[in-house]
Write a protein that holds these residues in place. Sequence first.
Motif, PDB file in Angstrom:
ATOM      1  N   PHE A 212      62.489  -4.691 -70.461  1.00  0.00           N
ATOM      2  CA  PHE A 212      63.692  -3.849 -70.511  1.00  0.00           C
ATOM      3  C   PHE A 212      64.351  -3.756 -69.135  1.00  0.00           C
ATOM      4  N   GLN A 213      63.570  -3.914 -68.095  1.00  0.00           N
ATOM      5  CA  GLN A 213      64.092  -3.809 -66.738  1.00  0.00           C
ATOM      6  C   GLN A 213      64.942  -5.020 -66.344  1.00  0.00           C
ATOM      7  N   ALA A 214      64.813  -6.121 -67.044  1.00  0.00           N
ATOM      8  CA  ALA A 214      65.550  -7.339 -66.690  1.00  0.00           C
ATOM      9  C   ALA A 214      67.023  -7.038 -66.440  1.00  0.00           C
ATOM     10  N   GLY A 215      67.486  -7.357 -65.247  1.00  0.00           N
ATOM     11  CA  GLY A 215      68.877  -7.129 -64.877  1.00  0.00           C
ATOM     12  C   GLY A 215      69.166  -5.729 -64.371  1.00  0.00           C
ATOM     13  N   LEU A 216      68.156  -4.886 -64.344  1.00  0.00           N
ATOM     14  CA  LEU A 216      68.313  -3.497 -63.908  1.00  0.00           C
ATOM     15  C   LEU A 216      67.296  -3.200 -62.810  1.00  0.00           C
ATOM     16  N   SER A 217      67.312  -1.987 -62.304  1.00  0.00           N
ATOM     17  CA  SER A 217      66.304  -1.590 -61.315  1.00  0.00           C
ATOM     18  C   SER A 217      65.149  -0.885 -62.019  1.00  0.00           C
ATOM     19  N   TRP A 218      63.969  -0.967 -61.431  1.00  0.00           N
ATOM     20  CA  TRP A 218      62.799  -0.343 -62.037  1.00  0.00           C
ATOM     21  C   TRP A 218      62.952   1.175 -62.104  1.00  0.00           C
ATOM     22  N   ILE A 219      63.612   1.776 -61.137  1.00  0.00           N
ATOM     23  CA  ILE A 219      63.780   3.229 -61.160  1.00  0.00           C
ATOM     24  C   ILE A 219      64.556   3.659 -62.410  1.00  0.00           C
ATOM     25  N   THR A 220      65.458   2.822 -62.890  1.00  0.00           N
ATOM     26  CA  THR A 220      66.188   3.122 -64.126  1.00  0.00           C
ATOM     27  C   THR A 220      65.209   3.237 -65.288  1.00  0.00           C
TER      28      THR A 220
ATOM     29  N   ARG B 217      62.835   6.340 -64.895  1.00  0.00           N
ATOM     30  CA  ARG B 217      63.483   7.598 -65.275  1.00  0.00           C
ATOM     31  C   ARG B 217      63.580   7.750 -66.792  1.00  0.00           C
ATOM     32  N   LYS B 218      63.574   6.654 -67.517  1.00  0.00           N
ATOM     33  CA  LYS B 218      63.699   6.677 -68.977  1.00  0.00           C
ATOM     34  C   LYS B 218      62.361   6.425 -69.680  1.00  0.00           C
ATOM     35  N   ARG B 219      61.291   6.280 -68.916  1.00  0.00           N
ATOM     36  CA  ARG B 219      60.014   5.868 -69.504  1.00  0.00           C
ATOM     37  C   ARG B 219      59.540   6.805 -70.617  1.00  0.00           C
TER      38      ARG B 219
ATOM     39  N   ASN C  68      61.359   8.653 -72.518  1.00  0.00           N
ATOM     40  CA  ASN C  68      62.247   8.418 -73.668  1.00  0.00           C
ATOM     41  C   ASN C  68      61.837   7.147 -74.406  1.00  0.00           C
ATOM     42  N   PHE C  69      61.497   6.093 -73.649  1.00  0.00           N
ATOM     43  CA  PHE C  69      61.026   4.851 -74.261  1.00  0.00           C
ATOM     44  C   PHE C  69      59.758   5.116 -75.072  1.00  0.00           C
ATOM     45  N   ARG C  70      58.840   5.854 -74.490  1.00  0.00           N
ATOM     46  CA  ARG C  70      57.581   6.130 -75.187  1.00  0.00           C
ATOM     47  C   ARG C  70      57.827   6.869 -76.495  1.00  0.00           C
ATOM     48  N   LYS C  71      58.716   7.830 -76.475  1.00  0.00           N
ATOM     49  CA  LYS C  71      59.044   8.570 -77.694  1.00  0.00           C
ATOM     50  C   LYS C  71      59.727   7.647 -78.706  1.00  0.00           C
ATOM     51  N   ALA C  72      60.709   6.883 -78.248  1.00  0.00           N
ATOM     52  CA  ALA C  72      61.483   6.002 -79.132  1.00  0.00           C
ATOM     53  C   ALA C  72      60.623   4.908 -79.754  1.00  0.00           C
ATOM     54  N   PHE C  73      59.632   4.419 -78.996  1.00  0.00           N
ATOM     55  CA  PHE C  73      58.780   3.325 -79.464  1.00  0.00           C
ATOM     56  C   PHE C  73      57.389   3.813 -79.879  1.00  0.00           C
ATOM     57  N   LYS C  74      57.331   5.054 -80.370  1.00  0.00           N
ATOM     58  CA  LYS C  74      56.089   5.600 -80.933  1.00  0.00           C
ATOM     59  C   LYS C  74      54.905   5.423 -79.984  1.00  0.00           C
ATOM     60  N   HIS C  75      55.133   5.770 -78.729  1.00  0.00           N
ATOM     61  CA  HIS C  75      54.125   5.667 -77.663  1.00  0.00           C
ATOM     62  C   HIS C  75      53.579   4.241 -77.524  1.00  0.00           C
TER      63      HIS C  75
ATOM     64  N   GLY D 232      71.258   3.443 -80.929  1.00  0.00           N
ATOM     65  CA  GLY D 232      72.012   4.671 -80.752  1.00  0.00           C
ATOM     66  C   GLY D 232      71.344   5.685 -79.831  1.00  0.00           C
ATOM     67  N   ASP D 233      70.182   5.339 -79.306  1.00  0.00           N
ATOM     68  CA  ASP D 233      69.410   6.258 -78.471  1.00  0.00           C
ATOM     69  C   ASP D 233      69.839   6.135 -77.012  1.00  0.00           C
ATOM     70  N   GLU D 234      70.574   7.130 -76.517  1.00  0.00           N
ATOM     71  CA  GLU D 234      71.071   7.101 -75.141  1.00  0.00           C
ATOM     72  C   GLU D 234      69.966   7.256 -74.101  1.00  0.00           C
ATOM     73  N   GLY D 235      68.772   7.617 -74.539  1.00  0.00           N
ATOM     74  CA  GLY D 235      67.659   7.814 -73.615  1.00  0.00           C
ATOM     75  C   GLY D 235      66.954   6.542 -73.202  1.00  0.00           C
ATOM     76  N   ILE D 236      67.312   5.410 -73.845  1.00  0.00           N
ATOM     77  CA  ILE D 236      66.677   4.133 -73.516  1.00  0.00           C
ATOM     78  C   ILE D 236      67.758   3.105 -73.171  1.00  0.00           C
ATOM     79  N   ILE D 237      67.331   1.897 -72.834  1.00  0.00           N
ATOM     80  CA  ILE D 237      68.251   0.776 -72.632  1.00  0.00           C
ATOM     81  C   ILE D 237      68.551   0.224 -74.021  1.00  0.00           C
ATOM     82  N   ARG D 238      69.818   0.242 -74.377  1.00  0.00           N
ATOM     83  CA  ARG D 238      70.208  -0.121 -75.750  1.00  0.00           C
ATOM     84  C   ARG D 238      70.642  -1.580 -75.820  1.00  0.00           C
ATOM     85  N   SER D 239      69.664  -2.445 -75.788  1.00  0.00           N
ATOM     86  CA  SER D 239      69.894  -3.883 -75.879  1.00  0.00           C
ATOM     87  C   SER D 239      69.183  -4.394 -77.128  1.00  0.00           C
TER      88      SER D 239
END
Length: 186
Positions: A44-52, A55-57, A59-66, A85-92
């Motif tokens: 998910f970090q591809a093309g982005l910074s790891w801090i991004t 900060r959303k980790r 949210n990712f865990r919740k969205a992807f059932k841990h 539609g989840d603004e808390g993750i990278i929507r790709s």
Amino acid sequence: MTKPKIRCSWAGSDPLYADYHDTEWGVPLRDSRMLWEQLMLEGFQAGLSWITILRKRENFRKAFKHFDPAKVARFTEKDIERLLGDEGIIRSRAKIEATIQGAKIYLDMQAKGEEFADYCWSFTQGKVLRGDGKTVHAQTPLSTTISKDMKKRGFKFVGPTIVYAWMQAVGIVDDHAQACFRFNAR
């Protein structure tokens, strides 16, 4: 007066990043599910910074059932739409679909008796590779080898640079800078 900790320069001054550097980055991780989660997050970090991503980790865990591979492997188009539609993750879409495919590969490996942790650490015979603390790599011949093997298995977003960042994050490689208080700490 307490002397301030010297960290790898990439850790910067963000407290979240500093804590990640101090407690996680480069610590050998041998749990199959956690290794897979970290690989998916690196994708998910591809093309982005790891801090991004950091900060959303949660949210990712919740969205992807841990990052439970058995649950993620059963995601449907409806789940993909939910995630898009989840603004808390990278929507790709491509990265979401790669994570679902990665869960299926993980489970297939497991069904064939191959633990993901054993697979990951097999490339170094279970040993941590230690950097010299001076050289900064974006990728290495080993990350290229692992990348090719992962791609052959069907994983996506596992190019040599992503794989090397993942190797550093999970402690397969200890690449702390020489001046860092964590250099050769393990």
